[in-house]
Scaffold this motif. Structure first.
Motif, PDB file in Angstrom:
ATOM      1  N   ASP A 174      -2.836  -3.263  -9.281  1.00  0.00           N
ATOM      2  CA  ASP A 174      -2.228  -2.435 -10.322  1.00  0.00           C
ATOM      3  C   ASP A 174      -1.725  -1.143  -9.696  1.00  0.00           C
ATOM      4  O   ASP A 174      -2.508  -0.243  -9.400  1.00  0.00           O
ATOM      5  CB  ASP A 174      -3.251  -2.135 -11.417  1.00  0.00           C
ATOM      6  N   GLY A 175      -0.403  -1.067  -9.454  1.00  0.00           N
ATOM      7  CA  GLY A 175       0.165   0.161  -8.913  1.00  0.00           C
ATOM      8  C   GLY A 175       0.382   0.121  -7.421  1.00  0.00           C
ATOM      9  O   GLY A 175       0.300   1.162  -6.757  1.00  0.00           O
ATOM     10  N   ASN A 176       0.652  -1.047  -6.870  1.00  0.00           N
ATOM     11  CA  ASN A 176       0.881  -1.216  -5.441  1.00  0.00           C
ATOM     12  C   ASN A 176       1.678  -0.039  -4.877  1.00  0.00           C
ATOM     13  O   ASN A 176       2.814   0.211  -5.273  1.00  0.00           O
ATOM     14  CB  ASN A 176       1.647  -2.528  -5.216  1.00  0.00           C
ATOM     15  N   ALA A 177       1.072   0.679  -3.940  1.00  0.00           N
ATOM     16  CA  ALA A 177       1.712   1.864  -3.361  1.00  0.00           C
ATOM     17  C   ALA A 177       2.362   1.570  -2.016  1.00  0.00           C
ATOM     18  O   ALA A 177       2.624   2.479  -1.233  1.00  0.00           O
ATOM     19  CB  ALA A 177       0.677   2.983  -3.202  1.00  0.00           C
ATOM     20  N   LEU A 178       2.636   0.279  -1.737  1.00  0.00           N
ATOM     21  CA  LEU A 178       3.274  -0.110  -0.485  1.00  0.00           C
ATOM     22  C   LEU A 178       4.725  -0.540  -0.690  1.00  0.00           C
ATOM     23  O   LEU A 178       5.345  -1.085   0.222  1.00  0.00           O
ATOM     24  CB  LEU A 178       2.484  -1.244   0.182  1.00  0.00           C
ATOM     25  N   GLY A 179       5.264  -0.344  -1.904  1.00  0.00           N
ATOM     26  CA  GLY A 179       6.672  -0.627  -2.127  1.00  0.00           C
ATOM     27  C   GLY A 179       6.980  -1.998  -2.661  1.00  0.00           C
ATOM     28  O   GLY A 179       8.098  -2.266  -3.080  1.00  0.00           O
TER      29      GLY A 179
ATOM     30  N   ASN B 262     -16.237   6.310  -0.455  1.00  0.00           N
ATOM     31  CA  ASN B 262     -14.866   6.685  -0.841  1.00  0.00           C
ATOM     32  C   ASN B 262     -14.302   7.527   0.295  1.00  0.00           C
ATOM     33  O   ASN B 262     -14.197   8.752   0.182  1.00  0.00           O
ATOM     34  CB  ASN B 262     -14.886   7.478  -2.151  1.00  0.00           C
ATOM     35  N   PRO B 263     -13.947   6.885   1.429  1.00  0.00           N
ATOM     36  CA  PRO B 263     -13.797   7.623   2.687  1.00  0.00           C
ATOM     37  C   PRO B 263     -12.450   8.271   2.933  1.00  0.00           C
ATOM     38  O   PRO B 263     -12.262   8.873   3.996  1.00  0.00           O
ATOM     39  CB  PRO B 263     -14.056   6.542   3.739  1.00  0.00           C
ATOM     40  N   ARG B 264     -11.495   8.165   1.976  1.00  0.00           N
ATOM     41  CA  ARG B 264     -10.172   8.738   2.225  1.00  0.00           C
ATOM     42  C   ARG B 264      -9.824   9.775   1.168  1.00  0.00           C
ATOM     43  O   ARG B 264      -9.952   9.513  -0.036  1.00  0.00           O
ATOM     44  CB  ARG B 264      -9.102   7.647   2.237  1.00  0.00           C
ATOM     45  N   ASN B 265      -9.372  10.933   1.598  1.00  0.00           N
ATOM     46  CA  ASN B 265      -8.819  11.905   0.670  1.00  0.00           C
ATOM     47  C   ASN B 265      -7.451  11.435   0.190  1.00  0.00           C
ATOM     48  O   ASN B 265      -6.777  10.652   0.869  1.00  0.00           O
ATOM     49  CB  ASN B 265      -8.700  13.272   1.336  1.00  0.00           C
ATOM     50  N   ALA B 266      -7.050  11.919  -1.002  1.00  0.00           N
ATOM     51  CA  ALA B 266      -5.770  11.508  -1.597  1.00  0.00           C
ATOM     52  C   ALA B 266      -5.623   9.993  -1.522  1.00  0.00           C
ATOM     53  O   ALA B 266      -4.598   9.459  -1.107  1.00  0.00           O
ATOM     54  CB  ALA B 266      -4.611  12.211  -0.908  1.00  0.00           C
ATOM     55  N   ASN B 267      -6.660   9.301  -1.956  1.00  0.00           N
ATOM     56  CA  ASN B 267      -6.754   7.854  -1.783  1.00  0.00           C
ATOM     57  C   ASN B 267      -5.771   7.135  -2.710  1.00  0.00           C
ATOM     58  O   ASN B 267      -6.001   7.048  -3.909  1.00  0.00           O
ATOM     59  CB  ASN B 267      -8.194   7.413  -2.086  1.00  0.00           C
ATOM     60  N   LYS B 268      -4.686   6.618  -2.171  1.00  0.00           N
ATOM     61  CA  LYS B 268      -3.683   5.956  -3.008  1.00  0.00           C
ATOM     62  C   LYS B 268      -3.735   4.440  -2.940  1.00  0.00           C
ATOM     63  O   LYS B 268      -3.017   3.772  -3.678  1.00  0.00           O
ATOM     64  CB  LYS B 268      -2.280   6.434  -2.633  1.00  0.00           C
ATOM     65  N   HIS B 269      -4.587   3.879  -2.080  1.00  0.00           N
ATOM     66  CA  HIS B 269      -4.612   2.423  -1.929  1.00  0.00           C
ATOM     67  C   HIS B 269      -5.904   1.764  -2.401  1.00  0.00           C
ATOM     68  O   HIS B 269      -5.910   0.570  -2.676  1.00  0.00           O
ATOM     69  CB  HIS B 269      -4.385   2.042  -0.463  1.00  0.00           C
TER      70      HIS B 269
ATOM     71  N   MET C  43       7.910  -3.478  14.887  1.00  0.00           N
ATOM     72  CA  MET C  43       6.992  -2.969  13.850  1.00  0.00           C
ATOM     73  C   MET C  43       7.468  -3.413  12.472  1.00  0.00           C
ATOM     74  O   MET C  43       8.646  -3.339  12.155  1.00  0.00           O
ATOM     75  CB  MET C  43       6.930  -1.433  13.901  1.00  0.00           C
ATOM     76  N   ARG C  44       6.561  -3.916  11.642  1.00  0.00           N
ATOM     77  CA  ARG C  44       6.914  -4.381  10.306  1.00  0.00           C
ATOM     78  C   ARG C  44       7.317  -3.189   9.450  1.00  0.00           C
ATOM     79  O   ARG C  44       6.651  -2.174   9.401  1.00  0.00           O
ATOM     80  CB  ARG C  44       5.713  -5.092   9.661  1.00  0.00           C
ATOM     81  N   ARG C  45       8.464  -3.329   8.735  1.00  0.00           N
ATOM     82  CA  ARG C  45       8.962  -2.248   7.889  1.00  0.00           C
ATOM     83  C   ARG C  45       8.488  -2.479   6.469  1.00  0.00           C
ATOM     84  O   ARG C  45       8.666  -3.556   5.901  1.00  0.00           O
ATOM     85  CB  ARG C  45      10.490  -2.189   7.927  1.00  0.00           C
ATOM     86  N   LEU C  46       7.895  -1.465   5.869  1.00  0.00           N
ATOM     87  CA  LEU C  46       7.449  -1.556   4.486  1.00  0.00           C
ATOM     88  C   LEU C  46       8.626  -1.364   3.551  1.00  0.00           C
ATOM     89  O   LEU C  46       9.630  -0.741   3.892  1.00  0.00           O
ATOM     90  CB  LEU C  46       6.388  -0.492   4.196  1.00  0.00           C
ATOM     91  N   LEU C  47       8.487  -1.940   2.345  1.00  0.00           N
ATOM     92  CA  LEU C  47       9.495  -1.745   1.325  1.00  0.00           C
ATOM     93  C   LEU C  47       9.487  -0.289   0.881  1.00  0.00           C
ATOM     94  O   LEU C  47       8.463   0.391   0.969  1.00  0.00           O
ATOM     95  CB  LEU C  47       9.214  -2.656   0.135  1.00  0.00           C
ATOM     96  N   PRO C  48      10.608   0.226   0.375  1.00  0.00           N
ATOM     97  CA  PRO C  48      10.622   1.624  -0.079  1.00  0.00           C
ATOM     98  C   PRO C  48       9.714   1.830  -1.268  1.00  0.00           C
ATOM     99  O   PRO C  48       9.530   0.930  -2.095  1.00  0.00           O
ATOM    100  CB  PRO C  48      12.095   1.833  -0.483  1.00  0.00           C
ATOM    101  N   LEU C  49       9.118   2.993  -1.347  1.00  0.00           N
ATOM    102  CA  LEU C  49       8.275   3.314  -2.483  1.00  0.00           C
ATOM    103  C   LEU C  49       9.103   3.321  -3.754  1.00  0.00           C
ATOM    104  O   LEU C  49      10.255   3.744  -3.771  1.00  0.00           O
ATOM    105  CB  LEU C  49       7.602   4.676  -2.277  1.00  0.00           C
ATOM    106  N   ILE C  50       8.504   2.841  -4.866  1.00  0.00           N
ATOM    107  CA  ILE C  50       9.255   2.717  -6.107  1.00  0.00           C
ATOM    108  C   ILE C  50       8.818   3.724  -7.144  1.00  0.00           C
ATOM    109  O   ILE C  50       9.326   3.735  -8.252  1.00  0.00           O
ATOM    110  CB  ILE C  50       9.118   1.287  -6.675  1.00  0.00           C
ATOM    111  N   SER C  51       7.853   4.580  -6.843  1.00  0.00           N
ATOM    112  CA  SER C  51       7.394   5.544  -7.837  1.00  0.00           C
ATOM    113  C   SER C  51       6.696   6.690  -7.145  1.00  0.00           C
ATOM    114  O   SER C  51       6.131   6.539  -6.077  1.00  0.00           O
ATOM    115  CB  SER C  51       6.434   4.875  -8.825  1.00  0.00           C
ATOM    116  N   THR C  52       6.729   7.852  -7.799  1.00  0.00           N
ATOM    117  CA  THR C  52       5.995   8.994  -7.286  1.00  0.00           C
ATOM    118  C   THR C  52       4.721   9.226  -8.068  1.00  0.00           C
ATOM    119  O   THR C  52       4.007  10.176  -7.826  1.00  0.00           O
ATOM    120  CB  THR C  52       6.864  10.263  -7.356  1.00  0.00           C
TER     121      THR C  52
ATOM    122  N   ASP D 168      -1.695  -0.514   4.196  1.00  0.00           N
ATOM    123  CA  ASP D 168      -0.902  -1.161   5.234  1.00  0.00           C
ATOM    124  C   ASP D 168      -1.807  -1.530   6.408  1.00  0.00           C
ATOM    125  O   ASP D 168      -2.482  -0.660   6.976  1.00  0.00           O
ATOM    126  CB  ASP D 168       0.193  -0.193   5.687  1.00  0.00           C
ATOM    127  N   PRO D 169      -1.846  -2.800   6.813  1.00  0.00           N
ATOM    128  CA  PRO D 169      -2.708  -3.172   7.948  1.00  0.00           C
ATOM    129  C   PRO D 169      -2.409  -2.388   9.222  1.00  0.00           C
ATOM    130  O   PRO D 169      -3.284  -2.275  10.093  1.00  0.00           O
ATOM    131  CB  PRO D 169      -2.398  -4.664   8.131  1.00  0.00           C
TER     132      PRO D 169
END
Length: 699
Positions: A607-612, A534-541, A1-10, A569-570
């Protein structure tokens, strides 16, 4: 499984707290300005026919338009193939030609994708080279000194390239072989990264005046290196120009002279000093540039002192109901104090038009296009030559719009045609979008899971707001509609979206693409829940919406839509890439600016990539067998955002905005050493990328 980079911001997406603070005044941490109870996508579903065949992967524009038109008329629409069978011979021939072109949809994207990373550099594909075209502070006007971080002055900055470059336009320069006019927006200043030992509580007048001069626009002649895509700035060219927060602008269009725009310094309501927070924009077919004023609320103080309930409600709807500002400009100019100049904020939040070929021209604020947080303004022409401008309001739960001009563009480069074309955006009709989903509401559960029919799609209508002196909004005059466009859109029931940012029509297919960046508040207590667009709650991507105008007519009042990309993330089952196999795409998060290459591929900056990973630029085919294949072309340095992309046959241009803007960073403690290396102040810059062998980009 591909590992994502760590998140850099909250913070929302992957933005740093510093970016939120200086760019938009912590907009995501304030109350959402839109408190209307407008219907959401999916609320009205009864009797709606499926529009998915309008936008089906691989469907050609002619067939898609015929199918969409049939569906919107109420005729049954089973498939694009059936639509083709019912089309005329001419339509079938056109569809076949378009289909042959669509089969080459991957052309322009034949590069090895860049791996997501957190390098403090602009990272490009193997076989590509790059250079910095121009940096913040580089002199562009005659008499301007070379940049010296320790000897900054307002006078020097007024002749130097501005700060935090965003939108870019590159226009041919007739009569000068290999030269172009580069036009750049300068969205905002980050004084912590500009001035050593900066005291945020007590800025000096000189620092404030430098910031005024660092805002606005730059026009710079650039020289092309003929054997590559390299560009270099031509300093002190006669066409070079700086436009700042104190440059005079004309207010034009139906709201010009309105009492709502009058101030003590401008009792006529027709002249305003400066332009602020210019984000994305557009380039017109008649050779001018458009610039969207976005987060203007953060510059105006003491809106919380207003006691009149109507005025207070309008200020609140525009996020202007606060006390002191971050930059404290109100201490040095009364126009930034709402308590002293209540109408001054109404003179910002417009689309600005600039004629970069005339360094003596007065830029204009076009009131017919409405006032809100303009992210972009990209025109296309109707069949009879009238410009149509698509625009997004970059706020959680706000709307997207279009303006249809009443006048036709005149062709030719003569003075009469040019003067006529400079009036095109002053007369026409302003619309806002209302979308309807075609799936039962109980199938949109906020997880991003597809409804039973397999995709998020539906129909929509453009609702008239105003035209000239005529208002279509009950209880509001036309002038009020233009100045308080958000309030007008609330009243007519426009659809709340997840931060509509850049909106671009494809020059190949006519489809319109809307970047919806993210919305952490979707589905939160007391806020709008998920809907089909807008199909996702708490939509961060975020997601990218694809829109087909009825009969492919930009002036139509109806359209079909579907989600082209649901970003993230795919490996997340909620993501979607226009049906392309997800294991073959680059991860993408927080789409922002969009543009097209000569082959019709969509290019998306984030702008604000939430995948690390750091933010980047991505290409994606919109037609043919590779439709939905997202490929990452570059990443930007630590703390930076990718802005203003231009993708030509032999070069890619990007604006690297706010490098080093990381929590706790300062001139003394830099988080980035880009672009000039250790010991140098970090500087927002424009970068050009090209193939080392001199070939076409991605071919």
């Amino acid at each position: 499984m591909r590992r994502l980079l760590p998140l850099i911001s909250t913070h929302p997406g992957g933005r740093s707290a510093m970016t939120c603070r200086f760019r938009c005044g912590d907009a995501c941490f304030h109350e959402v300005p839109n408190t209307s109870d407008n219907a959401y996508v999916g609320d009205v579903i009864a009797g709606v026919l499926s529009r998915r065949n309008v936008l089906r992967a691989g469907a050609v524009v002619t067939v898609a338009t015929a199918a969409g038109a049939a569906a919107l008329r109420g005729a049954p629409t089973a498939s694009a193939a059936e639509a083709a069978e019912n089309a005329s011979g001419a339509d079938r021939a056109a569809a076949a030609a378009a289909r042959n072109g669509a089969d080459r949809g991957a052309r322009g994207l034949r590069f090895t994708p860049v791996t997501p990373n957190t390098r403090d550099a602009v990272t490009v594909p193997v076989g590509y080279a790059q250079n910095v075209v121009i940096r913040w502070g580089d002199p562009i006007l005659r008499g301007a000194p070379a940049f010296d971080a320790n000897k900054q002055s307002a006078k020097a900055q007024a002749g130097q390239f501005g700060y935090n470059n965003d939108f870019l336009s590159l226009l041919p320069l007739p009569g000068e072989h290999g030269r172009y006019l580069l036009v750049a927006n300068h969205e905002y200043t980050d004084e912590m990264l500009m001035f050593a030992k900066y005291d945020a509580n007590n800025p000096t007048r000189e620092q404030v005046e430098i910031a005024w001069a660092a805002h606005g626009l730059s026009v710079v002649v650039v020289q092309e290196e003929w054997w590559s895509g390299r560009l270099t700035a031509v300093n002190r060219h006669p066409l070079n120009r700086r436009i700042t927060a104190t440059t005079p602008f004309r207010i034009t269009g139906p709201a010009a002279g309105s009492p709502l725009l009058r101030t003590s310094a401008d009792p006529a309501g027709t002249t305003v000093l400066g332009t602020l927070n210019n984000c994305a924009g557009g380039t017109t077919p008649w050779g001018t540039t458009l610039h969207g004023e976005e987060n203007i609320d953060q510059y105006f103080a003491n809106g919380n002192t207003v006691t009149d309930p109507v005025a207070a409600a309008r200020l609140k709807r525009y996020g202007l109901n606060k006390g002191a500002t971050e930059r404290k400009w109100e201490r040095f100019d009364r126009r930034f104090d709402i308590a002293r100049e209540p109408n001054e904020p109404n003179r910002f939040g417009w689309v600005v038009e600039l004629d970069p070929h005339d360094p003596d021209s007065t830029p204009r604020k076009r009131t017919a296009l409405g006032r809100f947080k303009h992210e972009a303004a990209q025109p296309r022409l109707t069949a009879d030559g009238r410009p149509v401008v698509y625009m997004g309001d970059d706020e959680r739960f706000d709307y997207f719009y279009k303006f249809v001009s009443a006048r036709r563009m005149k062709k030719g480069g003569g003075r009469a045609a040019r003067e006529h074309n400079l009036t095109l955006l002053d007369e026409g009709t302003l619309y806002v979008a209302r979308l309807t989903g075609d799936s039962p509401a109980d199938q949109i559960d906020g997880s991003g899971k597809h409804p039973v029919d397999g995709e998020f799609d539906g129909s929509g209508e453009w609702i008239k707001l105003a035209s000239g002196s005529t208002s279509y909004v009950p209880g509001m005059t036309a002038e009020e509609v233009y100045v308080y466009t958000r309030v007008a859109a609330d009243k007519v029931g426009a659809t709340k979206m997840d931060r509509p940012e850049d909106i671009e029509p494809s020059p190949r297919t006519g489809r319109v693409y809307v970047a919806l960046t993210n919305n952490k508040d979707r589905g939160a207590a007391g806020k709008a829940g998920a809907d089909e667009a807008n199909p996702r709650n708490a939509n961060k991507h975020g997601q990218v919406l694809e829109l087909a105008e009825h009969w492919d007519d930009p002036a139509a009042d109806r359209f079909a839509w579907r989600l082209f990309l649901v970003c993230g993330d795919p490996e997340d089952p909620a993501t979607y890439f226009a049906g392309f196999p997800k294991e073959k795409v680059s991860p993408i998060s927080c789409p922002d600016n969009v543009t097209f290459d000569p082959h019709g591929n969509l290019w998306i900056s984030t702008d604000g990539n939430a995948l690390g990973s750091h933010d980047g630029l991505f290409g994606v085919a919109t037609t043919g067998p590779n439709r939905g294949e997202v490929k990452q072309f570059l990443t930007v340095p630590t703390g930076a955002e990718t802005c203003g992309p231009i993708v030509q046959e032999r070069r890619v241009l990007v604006a690297v905005q706010h490098p080093g803007e990381v929590d706790g960073a300062s001139v003394e403690k830099p988080a980035s050493t880009w672009p000039d290396g250790p010991g140098k102040i970090t500087r927002p810059s424009v970068v050009s990328v090209w193939r080392r062998d001199g070939g076409a980009i991605g071919v």
